[in-house]
Scaffold this active site. Structure first.
Site, PDB file in Angstrom:
ATOM      1  CE  LYS A   3     -32.744 -16.157  39.972  1.00 46.69           C
ATOM      2  NZ  LYS A   3     -32.787 -14.740  39.893  1.00 46.69           N
TER       3      LYS A   3
ATOM      4  CG  ASP B 244     -35.304 -17.898  37.177  1.00 50.46           C
ATOM      5  OD1 ASP B 244     -34.513 -17.780  36.221  1.00 50.46           O
ATOM      6  OD2 ASP B 244     -35.679 -16.946  37.877  1.00 50.46           O
TER       7      ASP B 244
ATOM      8  CB  ALA C 291     -35.258 -18.206  41.710  1.00 49.36           C
ATOM      9  N   GLY C 292     -37.492 -17.678  44.610  1.00 49.95           N
ATOM     10  CA  GLY C 292     -38.132 -18.443  45.685  1.00 49.95           C
ATOM     11  C   GLY C 292     -39.212 -19.394  45.182  1.00 49.95           C
ATOM     12  N   GLY C 293     -40.102 -18.905  44.338  1.00 50.13           N
ATOM     13  CA  GLY C 293     -41.181 -19.753  43.819  1.00 50.13           C
ATOM     14  C   GLY C 293     -40.635 -20.849  42.912  1.00 50.13           C
ATOM     15  CB  SER C 294     -38.087 -20.755  40.208  1.00 54.98           C
ATOM     16  OG  SER C 294     -38.701 -19.711  39.506  1.00 54.98           O
ATOM     17  CB  THR C 295     -35.871 -22.782  44.506  1.00 54.36           C
ATOM     18  OG1 THR C 295     -35.002 -23.827  44.898  1.00 54.36           O
ATOM     19  CG2 THR C 295     -36.403 -22.087  45.739  1.00 54.36           C
TER      20      THR C 295
ATOM     21  N   PRO D  98     -36.546 -14.641  50.946  1.00 54.90           N
ATOM     22  CG  PRO D  98     -35.202 -12.744  51.114  1.00 54.90           C
ATOM     23  CD  PRO D  98     -35.136 -14.220  51.013  1.00 54.90           C
ATOM     24  CB  VAL D  99     -41.989 -13.521  49.198  1.00 54.31           C
ATOM     25  CG1 VAL D  99     -43.058 -13.604  48.119  1.00 54.31           C
ATOM     26  CG2 VAL D  99     -42.041 -14.751  50.088  1.00 54.31           C
ATOM     27  CB  ALA D 100     -41.924 -10.543  45.345  1.00 53.21           C
TER      28      ALA D 100
END
Ligand code: ATP
Length: 332
Positions: A11, A141, A105-109, A99-101
């Protein structure tokens, strides 16, 4: 053993305004969130043992309990202990394209994908509101990542109101590969620097959601909503907004340099996403996005800088479908 593959989109924040403090320690937010087609693929498989195994092809992603996808399985096993007992453990493998951090919202998705995957794997038949409630327990998120599209997010970011789809637009995303901004640092710094300029709300949960907020009027979220309803790209571009830029840009000169390069690129508008450090430029077409990418790439000659072009998406978590986002630059 059955398995499912899911597409988990990133996102961007078209709008992020910090309205005040909440009694639960979070900030009261007014955001407009947009899914993009840049996405991870999350594969989920039932395994015989009562364990949770996480694999990921990206070295910066933790594989233990601190992985949000792991925590999503843990939550589901606590909520549905009979299923956990009946179906056994789960193996999650994440193909990381987001991309991380990065403020995307990579972790959230990934966590949202696991909720959908387990709903299918365990044949729970959960409704959308039930899934949203579980998502909110995992992070602010996660509910948006589940639903996707274009939405206003209020409260901690977990209360969603859908907006008409904006799926004809494109974005160029740029991020220095080795630069990460901690979301907690960004919000804490904002509080210490700007905390006395916003009101204090006692609001801490949905049960008191109707209480008026003791906060200043919103900067321009209403005009932005109008721009979205009219699909007016120029207006949306002009009204992009993110309070967290006030703390990130002065502390991260590379992010400021990117913002300035995009500002001069002829894009509809540019903004940092979430707590950064990703900066995006809003574009009318894929051709415009490619031109702007090349322009900024030659303005900032840095091998560490990664670029992506992605289309706006009207969906959140999906059972596997072709991935249309295009990666250009060095992959992290
Ligand atoms: P947000 O926009 O939700 O604040 P973000 O895009 O800034 O998130 P993430 O990519 O979610 O950031 O990563 C933040 C941190 O979370 C990373 O440093 C990483 O260690 C950790 N993390 C935990 N689970 C995951 C996951 N599944 N994918 C990526 N990072 C994860």
């Amino acid at each position: 053993m059955r398995s499912y593959s899911l597409i988990a989109p990133a996102k961007i924040n078209l709008y992020l305004e910090i309205l005040g403090d909440r009694a639960d320690g979070y900030h009261e937010l007014a955001m407009i969130l947009q899914s993009i087609e840049l996405a991870d693929q999350v594969n989920i498989r039932a395994i015989g043992t009562q364990t949770i195994q996480v694999h990921c092809d990206h070295p910066q992603v933790p594989l233990d309990k601190t992985n949000l996808a792991y925590r999503a399985v843990e939550l589901m096993s606590q909520e549905f202990p009979d299923c956990w007992a009946q179906f056994g453990g789960v193996e999650i493998s994440i193909q990381k394209n987001i991309p991380v951090a990065a403020g995307l919202a990579g972790g959230s998705t990934n966590a949202a994908a696991v909720l959908v995957g387990l709903d299918m794997l365990w044949q729970l038949g959960l409704t959308q509101p039930e899934l949203q409630e579980l998502a909110a327990k995992l992070g602010s998120d996660v509910p948006f990542c589940l639903a996707g599209g274009t939405a206003i997010a209020t409260g901690r970011g977990e209360e969603l109101d859908p907006l008409p789809s904006l799926d004809s637009f494109y974005v160029v995303l740029a991020k220095h590969q080795n630069l990460a901004v901690s979301t907690a640092w960004a919000y804490q710094t904002y509080r210490s620097e700007f905390g006395n300029s916003y009101g204090r709300s006692d609001r801490a949960s949905k049960s008191i959601a109707t209480e008026p907020l003791n906060t200043p009027t919103r900067v321009h979220s209403g005009s932005m909503v109008q721009g979205i309803i009219n699909k007016n790209g120029s207006k949306i571009g002009q009204l992009l907004y993110n309070d967290l830029e006030k703390v990130v840009l002065p502390n991260y000169p590379q992010v400021l340099q990117l913002r300035q390069a995009f500002e001069n690129s002829g894009a509809l508008g540019t903004m940092m996403s979430g707590s950064g450090p990703t900066v995006f430029a809003l574009c009318q077409s894929q051709e415009q996005a490619q031109e702007i990418l090349q322009q900024v790439q030659s303005a900032i000659r840095c091998p560490d800088l990664g670029f992506w072009v992605s289309k706006f998406a009207r969906h959140g978590i999906q059972i596997i479908s072709p991935q249309k986002s295009l990666f250009i630059g060095n992959r992290e």
